[in-house]
Motif scaffolding. Structure first.
Motif, PDB file in Angstrom:
ATOM      1  N   ARG A 101      -4.711 -27.425   6.972  1.00  0.00           N
ATOM      2  CA  ARG A 101      -4.938 -26.071   7.492  1.00  0.00           C
ATOM      3  C   ARG A 101      -3.617 -25.453   7.967  1.00  0.00           C
ATOM      4  N   ARG A 104      -1.515 -24.615   5.013  1.00  0.00           N
ATOM      5  CA  ARG A 104      -2.122 -23.622   4.111  1.00  0.00           C
ATOM      6  C   ARG A 104      -2.179 -24.128   2.672  1.00  0.00           C
ATOM      7  N   PHE A 108      -7.419 -24.360   2.219  1.00  0.00           N
ATOM      8  CA  PHE A 108      -6.905 -23.463   3.248  1.00  0.00           C
ATOM      9  C   PHE A 108      -5.791 -22.549   2.727  1.00  0.00           C
ATOM     10  N   ALA A 109      -5.552 -22.603   1.414  1.00  0.00           N
ATOM     11  CA  ALA A 109      -4.523 -21.751   0.815  1.00  0.00           C
ATOM     12  C   ALA A 109      -4.928 -20.290   0.900  1.00  0.00           C
ATOM     13  N   ARG A 110      -3.931 -19.417   0.965  1.00  0.00           N
ATOM     14  CA  ARG A 110      -4.151 -17.976   1.025  1.00  0.00           C
ATOM     15  C   ARG A 110      -3.984 -17.373  -0.363  1.00  0.00           C
ATOM     16  N   PRO A 111      -4.417 -16.127  -0.556  1.00  0.00           N
ATOM     17  CA  PRO A 111      -4.276 -15.504  -1.884  1.00  0.00           C
ATOM     18  C   PRO A 111      -2.839 -15.497  -2.405  1.00  0.00           C
ATOM     19  N   ASP A 112      -1.862 -15.352  -1.501  1.00  0.00           N
ATOM     20  CA  ASP A 112      -0.472 -15.300  -1.948  1.00  0.00           C
ATOM     21  C   ASP A 112       0.207 -16.663  -1.944  1.00  0.00           C
ATOM     22  N   SER A 113      -0.543 -17.733  -1.687  1.00  0.00           N
ATOM     23  CA  SER A 113       0.042 -19.076  -1.705  1.00  0.00           C
ATOM     24  C   SER A 113       0.440 -19.465  -3.126  1.00  0.00           C
ATOM     25  N   LYS A 118      -2.389 -24.444  -4.019  1.00  0.00           N
ATOM     26  CA  LYS A 118      -3.841 -24.335  -4.132  1.00  0.00           C
ATOM     27  C   LYS A 118      -4.443 -25.492  -4.935  1.00  0.00           C
TER      28      LYS A 118
END
Length: 224
Positions: A101, A104, A108-113, A118
């Motif tokens: 977390r 990330r 827990f990855a974000r769209p811009d990761s 991911k």
């Protein structure tokens, strides 16, 4: 173009500084080499001959390997060790690789990761340690290049003194190799130590390498 320069100004500045220093070293090295050649009764060489010589290669490689060792060790050691009050350190109690977390990654990855953050399995593991791997590989390659170029330069010197040349393994175990290596390492370690400790008590307004001017000395891992 203006936007590109602004967004990449830091890397462009150091790229130009690196190129200028390398070119300057090549001319200064040529002059120094030729001065020694004349003193020893040899013939001077051209700039092109010098920059393709083992003497120039070993000088460049020995500096590169020490710089990459410095950053490799700093990257890896700061995962587990902390320095209270230093912006170069994580706060005490946060040692280790952190949770998924916090990093990330995976679910827990974000769209811009990055895509590999991911992903799972080997790709995520490789990407999670990719900076250390690349720094380590560049260090190993430059240290090997130093040893090969150093062997050639060392043997050239021995032959000029009517001494037998040595093999690569013999040179790597020689005092000349380790003198060249350790004199660079100790300066790099001292520079990192100075940065870690001095940044606890001193400030540079606006620099991400410094805490905010008004931050307490015990504040750790904060940036201006």
């Amino acid at each position: 173009m203006r936007g590109f320069v602004r967004d990449n100004a830091l890397s462009l500045f150091f790229l130009l500084a690196f190129a200028a220093a390398l070119v300057g070293q090549s001319f200064a090295g040529t002059a120094d080499y030729n001065a020694r050649q004349l003193t020893e009764g040899g013939l001077p060489v051209t700039w092109a001959d010098y920059v393709t010589s083992s003497d120039f290669a070993v000088d460049v490689a020995e500096n590169w390997q020490s710089e990459y060792l410095q950053f490799l060790m700093f990257i890896m050691v700061t995962v587990w060790l902390v320095q209270r009050g230093s912006p170069e350190s994580k706060p005490p109690g946060e040692e280790g690789g952190q949770s998924d977390r916090e990093q990330r990654i995976g679910p827990f990855a974000r769209p811009d990761s990055p895509a590999w953050a991911k992903a799972g399995g080997v790709r995520r593991s490789l990407y999670s340690n990719s900076l250390g791997w690349v720094m380590g590989l560049v260090f190993a390659a430059s240290w090997f290049a130093q040893s090969v170029a150093g062997t050639a330069a060392y043997n050239n010197q021995r032959l000029s003194q009517l001494q037998d040349p040595v093999g690569w393994s013999g040179y790597v175990l020689s005092a000349d190799f380790w003198n060249r290596t350790l004199q660079n390492w100790q300066s790099e370690f001292l520079a990192v130590l100075s940065m870690i400790v001095l940044a606890v008590y001193l400030r540079q307004r606006g620099s991400p390498e410094s805490k905010p001017v008004g931050a307490g000395h015990a504040a750790t891992g904060v940036e201006s």
